[in-house]
Write a protein that holds these residues in place. Structure first.
Motif, PDB file in Angstrom:
ATOM      1  N   LEU A  13     -56.028  42.731 -11.122  1.00 56.11           N
ATOM      2  CA  LEU A  13     -54.984  41.743 -11.437  1.00 56.11           C
ATOM      3  C   LEU A  13     -54.959  40.591 -10.435  1.00 56.11           C
ATOM      4  O   LEU A  13     -54.875  39.428 -10.815  1.00 56.11           O
ATOM      5  CB  LEU A  13     -53.618  42.449 -11.492  1.00 56.11           C
ATOM      6  CG  LEU A  13     -52.416  41.571 -11.839  1.00 56.11           C
ATOM      7  CD1 LEU A  13     -52.591  40.882 -13.193  1.00 56.11           C
ATOM      8  CD2 LEU A  13     -51.120  42.383 -11.828  1.00 56.11           C
ATOM      9  N   ASP A  14     -55.064  40.916  -9.163  1.00 53.67           N
ATOM     10  CA  ASP A  14     -55.017  39.846  -8.158  1.00 53.67           C
ATOM     11  C   ASP A  14     -56.150  38.842  -8.386  1.00 53.67           C
ATOM     12  O   ASP A  14     -55.945  37.624  -8.311  1.00 53.67           O
ATOM     13  CB  ASP A  14     -55.115  40.427  -6.745  1.00 53.67           C
ATOM     14  CG  ASP A  14     -55.076  39.327  -5.703  1.00 53.67           C
ATOM     15  OD1 ASP A  14     -53.980  38.836  -5.408  1.00 53.67           O
ATOM     16  OD2 ASP A  14     -56.147  38.904  -5.233  1.00 53.67           O
ATOM     17  N   ARG A  15     -57.331  39.352  -8.699  1.00 49.34           N
ATOM     18  CA  ARG A  15     -58.474  38.452  -8.914  1.00 49.34           C
ATOM     19  C   ARG A  15     -58.213  37.493 -10.076  1.00 49.34           C
ATOM     20  O   ARG A  15     -58.510  36.301 -10.002  1.00 49.34           O
ATOM     21  CB  ARG A  15     -59.742  39.269  -9.192  1.00 49.34           C
ATOM     22  CG  ARG A  15     -60.955  38.387  -9.461  1.00 49.34           C
ATOM     23  CD  ARG A  15     -62.203  39.196  -9.722  1.00 49.34           C
ATOM     24  NE  ARG A  15     -62.658  39.876  -8.532  1.00 49.34           N
ATOM     25  CZ  ARG A  15     -63.334  41.026  -8.529  1.00 49.34           C
ATOM     26  NH1 ARG A  15     -63.608  41.631  -9.666  1.00 49.34           N
ATOM     27  NH2 ARG A  15     -63.727  41.568  -7.400  1.00 49.34           N
ATOM     28  N   VAL A  16     -57.635  38.002 -11.143  1.00 52.44           N
ATOM     29  CA  VAL A  16     -57.379  37.155 -12.321  1.00 52.44           C
ATOM     30  C   VAL A  16     -56.329  36.087 -11.994  1.00 52.44           C
ATOM     31  O   VAL A  16     -56.455  34.930 -12.390  1.00 52.44           O
ATOM     32  CB  VAL A  16     -56.952  38.023 -13.537  1.00 52.44           C
ATOM     33  CG1 VAL A  16     -56.691  37.146 -14.750  1.00 52.44           C
ATOM     34  CG2 VAL A  16     -58.021  39.055 -13.860  1.00 52.44           C
ATOM     35  N   ILE A  17     -55.305  36.480 -11.241  1.00 54.44           N
ATOM     36  CA  ILE A  17     -54.280  35.497 -10.836  1.00 54.44           C
ATOM     37  C   ILE A  17     -54.940  34.382 -10.007  1.00 54.44           C
ATOM     38  O   ILE A  17     -54.670  33.190 -10.228  1.00 54.44           O
ATOM     39  CB  ILE A  17     -53.158  36.197 -10.022  1.00 54.44           C
ATOM     40  CG1 ILE A  17     -52.378  37.156 -10.922  1.00 54.44           C
ATOM     41  CG2 ILE A  17     -52.222  35.172  -9.381  1.00 54.44           C
ATOM     42  CD1 ILE A  17     -51.496  38.151 -10.163  1.00 54.44           C
ATOM     43  N   GLN A  18     -55.813  34.768  -9.097  1.00 48.50           N
ATOM     44  CA  GLN A  18     -56.493  33.750  -8.264  1.00 48.50           C
ATOM     45  C   GLN A  18     -57.392  32.859  -9.121  1.00 48.50           C
ATOM     46  O   GLN A  18     -57.510  31.658  -8.873  1.00 48.50           O
ATOM     47  CB  GLN A  18     -57.300  34.403  -7.130  1.00 48.50           C
ATOM     48  CG  GLN A  18     -56.497  35.310  -6.195  1.00 48.50           C
ATOM     49  CD  GLN A  18     -55.145  34.735  -5.765  1.00 48.50           C
ATOM     50  OE1 GLN A  18     -55.006  33.529  -5.527  1.00 48.50           O
ATOM     51  NE2 GLN A  18     -54.129  35.588  -5.683  1.00 48.50           N
ATOM     52  N   GLN A  19     -58.009  33.451 -10.142  1.00 47.21           N
ATOM     53  CA  GLN A  19     -58.865  32.664 -11.056  1.00 47.21           C
ATOM     54  C   GLN A  19     -58.039  31.591 -11.768  1.00 47.21           C
ATOM     55  O   GLN A  19     -58.477  30.460 -11.916  1.00 47.21           O
ATOM     56  CB  GLN A  19     -59.400  33.605 -12.150  1.00 47.21           C
ATOM     57  CG  GLN A  19     -60.827  34.030 -12.019  1.00 47.21           C
ATOM     58  CD  GLN A  19     -61.173  34.928 -13.213  1.00 47.21           C
ATOM     59  OE1 GLN A  19     -60.686  36.055 -13.291  1.00 47.21           O
ATOM     60  NE2 GLN A  19     -61.993  34.440 -14.118  1.00 47.21           N
ATOM     61  N   ILE A  20     -56.854  31.983 -12.230  1.00 42.21           N
ATOM     62  CA  ILE A  20     -55.984  31.026 -12.950  1.00 42.21           C
ATOM     63  C   ILE A  20     -55.590  29.889 -12.004  1.00 42.21           C
ATOM     64  O   ILE A  20     -55.655  28.709 -12.371  1.00 42.21           O
ATOM     65  CB  ILE A  20     -54.726  31.744 -13.512  1.00 42.21           C
ATOM     66  CG1 ILE A  20     -55.128  32.816 -14.526  1.00 42.21           C
ATOM     67  CG2 ILE A  20     -53.764  30.728 -14.141  1.00 42.21           C
ATOM     68  CD1 ILE A  20     -54.000  33.763 -14.948  1.00 42.21           C
ATOM     69  N   LYS A  21     -55.235  30.245 -10.775  1.00 39.56           N
ATOM     70  CA  LYS A  21     -54.855  29.208  -9.800  1.00 39.56           C
ATOM     71  C   LYS A  21     -56.034  28.289  -9.477  1.00 39.56           C
ATOM     72  O   LYS A  21     -55.869  27.075  -9.338  1.00 39.56           O
ATOM     73  CB  LYS A  21     -54.326  29.870  -8.523  1.00 39.56           C
ATOM     74  CG  LYS A  21     -52.934  30.453  -8.719  1.00 39.56           C
ATOM     75  CD  LYS A  21     -52.516  31.355  -7.591  1.00 39.56           C
ATOM     76  CE  LYS A  21     -52.011  30.617  -6.395  1.00 39.56           C
ATOM     77  NZ  LYS A  21     -51.499  31.549  -5.358  1.00 39.56           N
ATOM     78  N   ALA A  22     -57.207  28.881  -9.375  1.00 44.12           N
ATOM     79  CA  ALA A  22     -58.402  28.083  -9.055  1.00 44.12           C
ATOM     80  C   ALA A  22     -58.701  27.065 -10.156  1.00 44.12           C
ATOM     81  O   ALA A  22     -59.316  26.029  -9.899  1.00 44.12           O
ATOM     82  CB  ALA A  22     -59.595  29.014  -8.831  1.00 44.12           C
ATOM     83  N   CYS A  23     -58.279  27.354 -11.373  1.00 49.28           N
ATOM     84  CA  CYS A  23     -58.469  26.405 -12.486  1.00 49.28           C
ATOM     85  C   CYS A  23     -57.368  25.352 -12.506  1.00 49.28           C
ATOM     86  O   CYS A  23     -57.320  24.512 -13.410  1.00 49.28           O
ATOM     87  CB  CYS A  23     -58.442  27.138 -13.822  1.00 49.28           C
ATOM     88  SG  CYS A  23     -59.828  28.222 -14.101  1.00 49.28           S
ATOM     89  N   GLY A  24     -56.437  25.424 -11.574  1.00 46.24           N
ATOM     90  CA  GLY A  24     -55.348  24.446 -11.529  1.00 46.24           C
ATOM     91  C   GLY A  24     -54.239  24.742 -12.524  1.00 46.24           C
ATOM     92  O   GLY A  24     -53.444  23.859 -12.851  1.00 46.24           O
ATOM     93  N   LYS A  25     -54.177  25.967 -13.008  1.00 48.44           N
ATOM     94  CA  LYS A  25     -53.154  26.330 -14.004  1.00 48.44           C
ATOM     95  C   LYS A  25     -52.105  27.255 -13.379  1.00 48.44           C
ATOM     96  O   LYS A  25     -52.326  27.832 -12.313  1.00 48.44           O
ATOM     97  CB  LYS A  25     -53.816  27.020 -15.208  1.00 48.44           C
ATOM     98  CG  LYS A  25     -54.901  26.177 -15.849  1.00 48.44           C
ATOM     99  CD  LYS A  25     -54.355  24.841 -16.336  1.00 48.44           C
ATOM    100  CE  LYS A  25     -55.463  23.955 -16.881  1.00 48.44           C
ATOM    101  NZ  LYS A  25     -54.973  22.619 -17.261  1.00 48.44           N
ATOM    102  N   LYS A  26     -50.986  27.378 -14.073  1.00 47.86           N
ATOM    103  CA  LYS A  26     -49.892  28.197 -13.541  1.00 47.86           C
ATOM    104  C   LYS A  26     -50.068  29.648 -13.988  1.00 47.86           C
ATOM    105  O   LYS A  26     -50.147  29.918 -15.191  1.00 47.86           O
ATOM    106  CB  LYS A  26     -48.563  27.648 -14.033  1.00 47.86           C
ATOM    107  CG  LYS A  26     -48.283  26.242 -13.517  1.00 47.86           C
ATOM    108  CD  LYS A  26     -46.886  25.795 -13.900  1.00 47.86           C
ATOM    109  CE  LYS A  26     -46.471  24.557 -13.136  1.00 47.86           C
ATOM    110  NZ  LYS A  26     -46.744  23.323 -13.861  1.00 47.86           N
ATOM    111  N   PRO A  27     -50.109  30.574 -13.027  1.00 45.38           N
ATOM    112  CA  PRO A  27     -50.336  31.981 -13.393  1.00 45.38           C
ATOM    113  C   PRO A  27     -49.046  32.725 -13.734  1.00 45.38           C
ATOM    114  O   PRO A  27     -48.030  32.572 -13.049  1.00 45.38           O
ATOM    115  CB  PRO A  27     -50.960  32.574 -12.118  1.00 45.38           C
ATOM    116  CG  PRO A  27     -50.431  31.737 -11.009  1.00 45.38           C
ATOM    117  CD  PRO A  27     -50.085  30.380 -11.572  1.00 45.38           C
ATOM    118  N   ALA A  28     -49.126  33.534 -14.775  1.00 54.14           N
ATOM    119  CA  ALA A  28     -48.000  34.396 -15.139  1.00 54.14           C
ATOM    120  C   ALA A  28     -48.545  35.772 -15.501  1.00 54.14           C
ATOM    121  O   ALA A  28     -49.675  35.903 -15.975  1.00 54.14           O
ATOM    122  CB  ALA A  28     -47.229  33.799 -16.310  1.00 54.14           C
ATOM    123  N   VAL A  29     -47.721  36.795 -15.255  1.00 48.94           N
ATOM    124  CA  VAL A  29     -48.115  38.158 -15.610  1.00 48.94           C
ATOM    125  C   VAL A  29     -47.070  38.732 -16.565  1.00 48.94           C
ATOM    126  O   VAL A  29     -45.864  38.589 -16.342  1.00 48.94           O
ATOM    127  CB  VAL A  29     -48.263  39.055 -14.357  1.00 48.94           C
ATOM    128  CG1 VAL A  29     -48.458  40.517 -14.748  1.00 48.94           C
ATOM    129  CG2 VAL A  29     -49.447  38.578 -13.509  1.00 48.94           C
TER     130      VAL A  29
END
Ligand code: DX5
Ligand code: ZN
Length: 216
Positions: free
Chosen positions: A96-112
């Motif tokens: 999960l942490d990796r996916v959240i970081q991926q979303i942030k790296a794309c410049g998008k807002k992460p939500a779970v």
């Protein structure tokens, strides 16, 4: 500000652009886009071509709810399609942490998102990184289901944790939100209300306005 995010799952897919415009013109700030893969949830909804076609229709925030297994495989694609917020299910991510970081790296807002039976504790170590938590108020997979009452307790508990940690994380609910249940969700501390059938079945503008009135 309280936000209405109409779920297009209950829209008329033959007139999707027009339906979305009606909801946004009535005041809905976001558009909730449910992507289902037939694995994480039973149904297959839609993907890339539909979202790409819809992006030029409105400037409203695209709130993309990924009900798919291993969503990290598609984060970059959804970012390119114009998603503003990308929500992944805690239950669908091995890392999960990796996916959240991926979303942030794309410049998008992460939500779970967490399913009704999933405890808040899965968020303990990642909450500070999240723009929003989606507390599912039905078991995901279909529109038109009934709100599960115990989820209000989860929203209240999450609100208290967010306050205690001094965070600005938004709380979203999704499933069974309508004129009968929206007050309960609002009183529990919800910031973002997803509503599918309660917006798109019947008079879209009147429905959206009535729901917005209840949350403001
Ligand atoms: C359910 C979806 C919802 C759905 C909500 O799995 O995530 O967004 O469209 O539909 P209603 O508001 O009709 O319960
Ligand atoms: Zn959804």
């Amino acid at each position: 500000m309280k936000i209405l995010s109409p779920s297009i799952l209950s829209a008329d897919f033959a007139n999707l652009g027009a339906d979305v415009k009606k909801a946004v013109e009535a005041g809905a700030q976001w558009v909730h886009i449910d992507v289902m893969d037939g694995m994480f949830v039973p149904q297959i909804s839609f993907g890339n071509p539909v979202i790409t076609a819809l992006r030029p229709v409105t400037d409203a925030v695209f709130d993309v709810h990924l009900m798919i297994e291993d969503p990290g495989r598609y984060v970059e694609d959804f970012a390119k399609m114009g998603a503003d917020i990308i929500t992944v299910h805690a239950e669908a991510c091995t890392h999960l942490d990796r996916v959240i970081q991926q979303i942030k790296a794309c410049g998008k807002k992460p939500a779970v998102a967490i399913n009704p039976a999933t405890p808040l504790s899965v968020l303990d170590y990642v909450l500070d990184d999240l723009y929003m938590v989606l507390v599912m108020t039905v078991n995901p997979g279909f529109g038109g289901q009934s709100y599960i009452p115990y989820c209000s307790k989860k929203v209240r508990e999450l609100k208290a944790i967010i306050k205690e940690r001094n965070l600005e994380t938004l709380i979203q609910v999704d499933g069974g939100i309508n004129m009968k249940t929206i007050d309960e969700a609002r009183d529990a501390g919800v910031d973002v209300f997803v509503a599918g059938s309660a917006v798109f079945v019947g008079d879209i503008e009147a429905n959206a306005k009535a729901l917005l009135e209840r949350i403001q």
